[in-house]
Design a protein around this motif. Sequence first.
Motif, PDB file in Angstrom:
ATOM      1  N   ASP A 114       1.076  -1.176   0.221  1.00  0.00           N
ATOM      2  CA  ASP A 114      -0.288  -0.231  -0.186  1.00  0.00           C
ATOM      3  C   ASP A 114       0.946   1.154   0.090  1.00  0.00           C
ATOM      4  OD1 ASP A 114       0.875   0.317   2.428  1.00  0.00           O
ATOM      5  OD2 ASP A 114      -0.842  -0.279   3.519  1.00  0.00           O
ATOM      6  N   GLY A 115       0.358   2.290   0.236  1.00  0.00           N
ATOM      7  CA  GLY A 115       1.180   3.567   0.249  1.00  0.00           C
ATOM      8  C   GLY A 115       2.227   3.683   1.452  1.00  0.00           C
ATOM      9  N   THR A 116       2.158   2.845   2.402  1.00  0.00           N
ATOM     10  CA  THR A 116       3.013   2.945   3.385  1.00  0.00           C
ATOM     11  C   THR A 116       3.948   2.204   3.823  1.00  0.00           C
ATOM     12  OG1 THR A 116       1.436   2.105   5.221  1.00  0.00           O
ATOM     13  CG2 THR A 116       1.199   4.369   4.677  1.00  0.00           C
ATOM     14  N   GLU A 117       3.810   0.852   3.280  1.00  0.00           N
ATOM     15  CA  GLU A 117       4.603  -0.363   3.529  1.00  0.00           C
ATOM     16  C   GLU A 117       4.495  -1.408   2.563  1.00  0.00           C
ATOM     17  OE1 GLU A 117       4.282  -2.743   7.114  1.00  0.00           O
ATOM     18  OE2 GLU A 117       2.004  -2.533   7.163  1.00  0.00           O
ATOM     19  N   THR A 118       5.615  -2.383   2.377  1.00  0.00           N
ATOM     20  CA  THR A 118       5.640  -3.561   1.742  1.00  0.00           C
ATOM     21  C   THR A 118       5.904  -4.606   2.146  1.00  0.00           C
ATOM     22  OG1 THR A 118       6.029  -2.029  -0.481  1.00  0.00           O
ATOM     23  CG2 THR A 118       6.447  -4.283  -0.481  1.00  0.00           C
ATOM     24  N   LEU A 119       5.278  -5.666   2.240  1.00  0.00           N
ATOM     25  CA  LEU A 119       5.775  -7.054   2.560  1.00  0.00           C
ATOM     26  C   LEU A 119       6.180  -8.173   1.544  1.00  0.00           C
ATOM     27  CD1 LEU A 119       3.130  -7.666   5.585  1.00  0.00           C
ATOM     28  CD2 LEU A 119       5.113  -6.451   5.394  1.00  0.00           C
ATOM     29  N   TYR A 120       6.917  -8.740   1.887  1.00  0.00           N
ATOM     30  CA  TYR A 120       7.227 -10.046   0.650  1.00  0.00           C
ATOM     31  C   TYR A 120       7.119 -11.137   1.345  1.00  0.00           C
ATOM     32  CZ  TYR A 120       9.789 -12.731  -2.582  1.00  0.00           C
ATOM     33  OH  TYR A 120      10.483 -13.525  -3.623  1.00  0.00           O
ATOM     34  N   ILE A 121       6.442 -11.996   0.646  1.00  0.00           N
ATOM     35  CA  ILE A 121       6.035 -13.414   1.240  1.00  0.00           C
ATOM     36  C   ILE A 121       6.711 -14.482   0.118  1.00  0.00           C
ATOM     37  CG2 ILE A 121       4.244 -15.281   1.718  1.00  0.00           C
ATOM     38  CD1 ILE A 121       3.395 -11.582   1.861  1.00  0.00           C
ATOM     39  N   GLU A 122       7.397 -15.791   0.613  1.00  0.00           N
ATOM     40  CA  GLU A 122       8.151 -16.427  -0.251  1.00  0.00           C
ATOM     41  C   GLU A 122       7.883 -17.866   0.222  1.00  0.00           C
ATOM     42  OE1 GLU A 122      12.123 -16.222  -0.521  1.00  0.00           O
ATOM     43  OE2 GLU A 122      12.774 -15.844   1.382  1.00  0.00           O
ATOM     44  N   MET A 123       7.316 -18.746  -0.652  1.00  0.00           N
ATOM     45  CA  MET A 123       7.106 -20.104  -0.010  1.00  0.00           C
ATOM     46  C   MET A 123       7.572 -21.082  -1.086  1.00  0.00           C
ATOM     47  SD  MET A 123       3.342 -19.395   1.419  1.00  0.00           S
ATOM     48  CE  MET A 123       2.885 -18.260   0.277  1.00  0.00           C
ATOM     49  N   ASN A 124       8.019 -22.263  -0.541  1.00  0.00           N
ATOM     50  CA  ASN A 124       8.397 -23.440  -1.178  1.00  0.00           C
ATOM     51  C   ASN A 124       7.244 -24.431  -1.256  1.00  0.00           C
ATOM     52  OD1 ASN A 124       9.326 -25.808  -2.375  1.00  0.00           O
ATOM     53  ND2 ASN A 124      11.093 -25.933  -1.035  1.00  0.00           N
ATOM     54  N   LEU A 125       6.674 -24.754  -2.074  1.00  0.00           N
ATOM     55  CA  LEU A 125       5.418 -25.739  -2.232  1.00  0.00           C
ATOM     56  C   LEU A 125       5.583 -26.945  -1.974  1.00  0.00           C
ATOM     57  CD1 LEU A 125       3.106 -23.489  -4.196  1.00  0.00           C
ATOM     58  CD2 LEU A 125       3.354 -23.256  -2.161  1.00  0.00           C
ATOM     59  N   SER A 126       6.905 -27.425  -2.215  1.00  0.00           N
ATOM     60  CA  SER A 126       7.455 -28.928  -2.305  1.00  0.00           C
ATOM     61  C   SER A 126       8.258 -29.276  -0.866  1.00  0.00           C
ATOM     62  CB  SER A 126       8.251 -29.136  -3.493  1.00  0.00           C
ATOM     63  OG  SER A 126       9.383 -28.725  -3.230  1.00  0.00           O
ATOM     64  N   SER A 127       8.340 -30.766  -1.037  1.00  0.00           N
ATOM     65  CA  SER A 127       9.138 -31.421   0.202  1.00  0.00           C
ATOM     66  C   SER A 127      10.656 -31.596  -0.360  1.00  0.00           C
ATOM     67  CB  SER A 127       8.524 -32.675   0.218  1.00  0.00           C
ATOM     68  OG  SER A 127       8.448 -33.562  -0.732  1.00  0.00           O
ATOM     69  N   SER A 128      11.019 -30.933  -1.301  1.00  0.00           N
ATOM     70  CA  SER A 128      12.320 -30.851  -1.580  1.00  0.00           C
ATOM     71  C   SER A 128      12.934 -29.112  -1.789  1.00  0.00           C
ATOM     72  CB  SER A 128      12.536 -31.188  -3.253  1.00  0.00           C
ATOM     73  OG  SER A 128      12.072 -32.508  -3.487  1.00  0.00           O
ATOM     74  N   ASN A 129      14.241 -29.104  -1.642  1.00  0.00           N
ATOM     75  CA  ASN A 129      14.852 -27.891  -1.734  1.00  0.00           C
ATOM     76  C   ASN A 129      14.462 -27.192  -2.991  1.00  0.00           C
ATOM     77  OD1 ASN A 129      15.880 -28.113   0.766  1.00  0.00           O
ATOM     78  ND2 ASN A 129      18.027 -28.821   0.095  1.00  0.00           N
ATOM     79  N   LYS A 130      14.388 -25.789  -2.918  1.00  0.00           N
ATOM     80  CA  LYS A 130      13.800 -25.206  -4.106  1.00  0.00           C
ATOM     81  C   LYS A 130      14.695 -23.778  -4.296  1.00  0.00           C
ATOM     82  CE  LYS A 130      11.165 -23.827  -7.583  1.00  0.00           C
ATOM     83  NZ  LYS A 130      11.498 -24.391  -8.730  1.00  0.00           N
ATOM     84  N   LYS A 131      15.289 -23.669  -5.455  1.00  0.00           N
ATOM     85  CA  LYS A 131      16.460 -22.471  -5.579  1.00  0.00           C
ATOM     86  C   LYS A 131      15.518 -21.170  -5.580  1.00  0.00           C
ATOM     87  CE  LYS A 131      19.620 -20.447  -8.444  1.00  0.00           C
ATOM     88  NZ  LYS A 131      20.321 -20.472 -10.105  1.00  0.00           N
ATOM     89  N   ARG A 132      16.022 -20.081  -4.666  1.00  0.00           N
ATOM     90  CA  ARG A 132      15.435 -18.952  -4.499  1.00  0.00           C
ATOM     91  C   ARG A 132      15.267 -17.992  -5.809  1.00  0.00           C
ATOM     92  NH1 ARG A 132      16.902 -17.324   1.314  1.00  0.00           N
ATOM     93  NH2 ARG A 132      14.991 -16.744   1.923  1.00  0.00           N
ATOM     94  N   ALA A 133      14.319 -17.359  -6.154  1.00  0.00           N
ATOM     95  CA  ALA A 133      14.370 -16.450  -7.426  1.00  0.00           C
ATOM     96  C   ALA A 133      15.113 -15.544  -7.151  1.00  0.00           C
ATOM     97  CB  ALA A 133      12.970 -16.090  -7.554  1.00  0.00           C
ATOM     98  N   LYS A 134      15.095 -14.770  -5.697  1.00  0.00           N
ATOM     99  CA  LYS A 134      16.194 -13.944  -5.448  1.00  0.00           C
ATOM    100  C   LYS A 134      16.163 -13.712  -3.812  1.00  0.00           C
ATOM    101  CE  LYS A 134      12.717 -10.166  -4.770  1.00  0.00           C
ATOM    102  NZ  LYS A 134      12.562  -8.572  -4.799  1.00  0.00           N
ATOM    103  N   TYR A 135      17.426 -13.486  -3.230  1.00  0.00           N
ATOM    104  CA  TYR A 135      17.393 -13.140  -1.977  1.00  0.00           C
ATOM    105  C   TYR A 135      16.515 -11.820  -1.408  1.00  0.00           C
ATOM    106  CZ  TYR A 135      18.997 -13.096   2.702  1.00  0.00           C
ATOM    107  OH  TYR A 135      19.006 -13.398   4.308  1.00  0.00           O
ATOM    108  N   PRO A 136      15.627 -11.897  -0.597  1.00  0.00           N
ATOM    109  CA  PRO A 136      14.742 -10.721  -0.264  1.00  0.00           C
ATOM    110  C   PRO A 136      15.874  -9.616   0.363  1.00  0.00           C
ATOM    111  CG  PRO A 136      13.775 -12.853   0.475  1.00  0.00           C
ATOM    112  CD  PRO A 136      15.311 -13.257  -0.113  1.00  0.00           C
ATOM    113  N   GLU A 137      15.431  -8.247   0.135  1.00  0.00           N
ATOM    114  CA  GLU A 137      16.128  -7.301   0.667  1.00  0.00           C
ATOM    115  C   GLU A 137      15.593  -6.612   1.874  1.00  0.00           C
ATOM    116  OE1 GLU A 137      15.801  -4.987  -2.942  1.00  0.00           O
ATOM    117  OE2 GLU A 137      17.127  -6.198  -4.149  1.00  0.00           O
ATOM    118  N   GLY A 138      14.943  -7.169   2.446  1.00  0.00           N
ATOM    119  CA  GLY A 138      14.200  -6.702   3.857  1.00  0.00           C
ATOM    120  C   GLY A 138      14.395  -7.208   5.092  1.00  0.00           C
TER     121      GLY A 138
END
Length: 623
Positions: free
Chosen positions: A573-597
């Motif tokens: 919104d105009g005041t803040e930003t949240l970023y949610i990341e999830m792996n939907l599997s039972s195996s390791n999953k490569k991150r698309a990017k490393y979060p900056e917050g």
Amino acid sequence: MLTKKSRIKDVYANPIGRDIIDRVLLQMNISKKAVTNPIVGNLKLKVLPKLPKSQLDEGFLDTLLTLLNTEHEAAKGNDEAILKAWWKEAVFYQIYPRSFKDSNGDGIGDLQGIISKLDYIKELGIDAIWLSPIYDSPNDDNGYDIRDYHKIMAEFGTMEDFDRLLTEVHNRDMRLIMDLVVNHTSDEHMWYQKAIHEPDSKYGDYYIFKDQPNNWTSFFSGSAWNYVEERGQYALHLFSKKQMDLNWENETLRHEIHDMVKWWLEKGVDGFRLDVINYISKRSGLPDGNESIGKLMEYHGVEHYFYGPRLHEYLHDMKEKVFIPYNAFSVGETPGTGMEMSKLLTADYRKELDMVFSFDHLETPGHTRFDDYQYDLNYLKSYMINWMENYGNHCQPSLFYENHDNPRMISKINSDRHYRNVLGKLLAVIQLTLRGTPFIYQGQEIGMINQNFRSTSDLRDVESLNLYDELCNTMNKEEAFAKILAGSRDHARTPMQWNNQQYAGFSTGKPWIMMDEDYKNCNVEAQLQDENSILRFFQKLIALRKEHRVIYYGEVLFINQKEKDLFTYYRKDGTETLYIEMNLSSSNKKRAKYPEGIRLLSNYAEDSSSFLRPYEASIWKYN
């Protein structure tokens, strides 16, 4: 007006048509591209029965067109701001009273038991409680067969107990909504008894009678009609043989229902969850269900009442006369409706329902509740993206996985108990960080799983037992039991697991339904003492939701949409930003990017730089 000369693309542009086509494609596990491509889209309806291997007939087209032409209005666009409301910011908690907490040792949960646990519910962070039926009932369908709307079921307590419960809920700044079951009543209800014994009285037309039955089938197996000797007619029951459908065409009946609802609202109840409310309008004349549709949907006649011709009229009337004067909240259970019909039922400017429960996300494409399979979370991802992006600002989504009618979600996704903790937390992150109103079902907050029922003698659910008897006509008993075990509603109805003592602290007496020994390791008392438990995670996550109001009304921006097993989105919104990341599997999953917050909450204690671990879910705050 749609006709047999209309094209499939015209049907898909109709709100009912789109939902029906999407539902059929979902059930058959076929991509929407099979219909939206230009070749198929330009086919005229009249050619469908003539196509090779087509199982459709002219009657199918007539039935379809009758249904489609009952709706000409489409929902408004998305160019207005979201209207704020308390129920858009609330977290709801559903209690199934029979299985929540027993106060007197008879093995049946009751109102005093609920009162004793209100502090627990408040400390979880809950804003409103949804109470499954507590009305007087012979219990053929565990309280959803109501004998008297103005009395409390004796097993649950008294009206004085209810009044105290309502007061104690309000004293804790929570709200209480009740189940409103008005598609049907028990056959022991005074109205029904007078309808069959005094057919010339005003009650004679309160239910649906017919000289000869049509071919409609019950959702609980078999014909939807009972022969009534007293009247020499057949009476309709879409559910159990003791749940008789009310005749909403009767204006006097509608007034009686309105008065009954007002009576509860006068007590201070804050709203209602309306049971199968989209079934209240049946098509005039009660025509036979089309055979092609019956085979496809596994129920005959459903096309004549799941979105009936006077549904909007009845709901608008109740909203204007009952809910608005009392500022009452309403959420409808609407099986069979998809997104477009849901928009027309809930858009704020239409004044019908505040919200609905749509169920298309509970099973993956090609599966039904009684199929034994492993749920793919990638389907949940695609479903949520579609609703978040297309439901619109005039409508509020409901966010839920479990209720009294469905098995436990963790068991459906991965039965390996090694992942139980992280998986329960991941599901919570999805439910509590998307836009919408979350409904948590009792036991979900501690990660309860399906029970280890051993035979039909362990079951209490009328739907499961009826289906078992029906299946035994075509398969052996072992196969039939395995089938119902996959989807039995009883998985959600076993007692709440409070501690590791006998009967899980639910009761001092033997519970009304069996429970296995899962409570020895999974219970409220143990999880309250463990900062890494699912319960503690729920508490933290609900508190986070209240602190970051961007979750209520902020924008949802999805990224990496086509990346399998990766579910990522921003809440802005105009005041803040949240970023949610999830792996939907039972195996390791490569991150698309490393979060900056700053990492606010995660289901893993330590962060890993380049990949997400099995079912990892984290919430980040950006500067």
